[in-house]
Design a protein around this motif. Structure first.
Motif, short mmCIF file in Angstrom:
data_model
loop_
_atom_site.label_atom_id
_atom_site.label_comp_id
_atom_site.label_asym_id
_atom_site.label_seq_id
_atom_site.Cartn_x
_atom_site.Cartn_y
_atom_site.Cartn_z
N PRO A 1 0.83 -1.19 0.00
CA PRO A 1 0.00 0.00 0.00
C PRO A 1 0.87 1.25 0.00
O PRO A 1 2.08 1.16 -0.11
CB PRO A 1 -0.77 -0.13 1.31
N ALA A 2 0.24 2.40 0.14
CA ALA A 2 0.98 3.66 0.20
C ALA A 2 1.98 3.61 1.35
O ALA A 2 1.91 2.76 2.22
CB ALA A 2 0.00 4.81 0.39
N ALA B 1 2.76 -8.70 9.59
CA ALA B 1 3.50 -9.96 9.69
C ALA B 1 3.76 -10.40 11.13
O ALA B 1 3.71 -11.60 11.42
CB ALA B 1 4.83 -9.83 8.94
N ASP B 2 4.04 -9.47 12.03
CA ASP B 2 4.34 -9.85 13.42
C ASP B 2 3.10 -9.89 14.31
O ASP B 2 3.19 -10.18 15.50
CB ASP B 2 5.42 -8.95 14.03
N ARG B 3 1.96 -9.61 13.72
CA ARG B 3 0.66 -9.70 14.41
C ARG B 3 0.58 -8.85 15.68
O ARG B 3 -0.09 -9.21 16.64
CB ARG B 3 0.29 -11.15 14.73
N SER C 1 4.59 -1.55 10.49
CA SER C 1 5.85 -0.81 10.46
C SER C 1 6.20 -0.51 9.00
O SER C 1 5.62 -1.09 8.08
CB SER C 1 6.96 -1.66 11.08
N GLN C 2 7.17 0.37 8.80
CA GLN C 2 7.62 0.66 7.45
C GLN C 2 8.14 -0.61 6.79
O GLN C 2 7.88 -0.86 5.62
CB GLN C 2 8.71 1.74 7.45
N LYS D 1 6.75 -2.18 3.32
CA LYS D 1 7.63 -2.41 2.17
C LYS D 1 7.64 -3.86 1.72
O LYS D 1 7.81 -4.14 0.53
CB LYS D 1 9.06 -1.95 2.49
N SER D 2 7.50 -4.78 2.65
CA SER D 2 7.55 -6.20 2.27
C SER D 2 6.16 -6.83 2.25
O SER D 2 6.05 -8.05 2.37
CB SER D 2 8.48 -6.96 3.21
N ALA D 3 5.13 -6.02 2.09
CA ALA D 3 3.76 -6.53 2.09
C ALA D 3 3.59 -7.64 1.07
O ALA D 3 4.06 -7.52 -0.06
CB ALA D 3 2.79 -5.39 1.79
N PRO D 4 2.93 -8.71 1.48
CA PRO D 4 2.69 -9.80 0.54
C PRO D 4 1.74 -9.38 -0.56
O PRO D 4 0.92 -8.48 -0.36
CB PRO D 4 2.08 -10.90 1.40
N ARG D 5 1.85 -10.04 -1.68
CA ARG D 5 0.92 -9.79 -2.78
C ARG D 5 -0.48 -10.21 -2.33
O ARG D 5 -0.63 -11.03 -1.45
CB ARG D 5 1.33 -10.58 -4.01
#
Length: 128
Positions: A21-22, A110-112, A117-118, A122-126
């Motif tokens: 996302p943004a 990811a860490d629930r 976090s930034q 940046k590493s957001a899953p598809r």
């Protein structure tokens, strides 16, 4: 600039081609260096509802001509409607955007810990 962030946020709801996302600073309303679930939802819902040109509380494809003229955007818009339009009425409400934002938040967090976090952004899953 704000218009581009809104389009990115809307596309982040549904596009398999959009990995993230943004950026964090555009969503971090309280400037604490992370994005809460409420901040994420508010940004995506308010940004998406800005496409509601006639003010009826729903976004229909006819209100998106500027977006659908972008290269590849028509397919993305079709996908947004397919996965977000829960009642199948051809219009997207703020409630439907909020539900999709919740799903997307869970995919990115990811860490629930209930915050983004930034690094997570940046590493957001598809999209699934």
């Amino acid at each position: 600039m704000r218009g581009h962030i809104i389009i990115a946020a809307m596309l982040a709801l549904a596009s398999p081609a959009v990995a993230q996302p943004a950026n964090l600073s555009s969503m971090d309303r309280d400037k604490d260096g992370r994005v809460s679930r409420a901040e994420f939802r508010a940004e995506l819902v308010s940004g998406s509802m800005k496409f509601d040109k006639n003010g009826d509380g729903r976004v229909i494809k006819a209100e998106l001509p500027g977006v659908t003229r972008l290269p590849g955007a028509k397919g993305v818009v079709d996908r947004i409607y397919k996965i977000t339009d829960a009642d199948g009425d051809g219009a997207l409400s703020s409630n439907e955007f909020a539900v999709r934002a919740e799903v997307r938040f869970k995919e990115i967090d990811a860490d629930r810990d209930g915050f983004l976090s930034q690094a997570e952004i940046k590493s957001a899953p598809r999209q699934r």
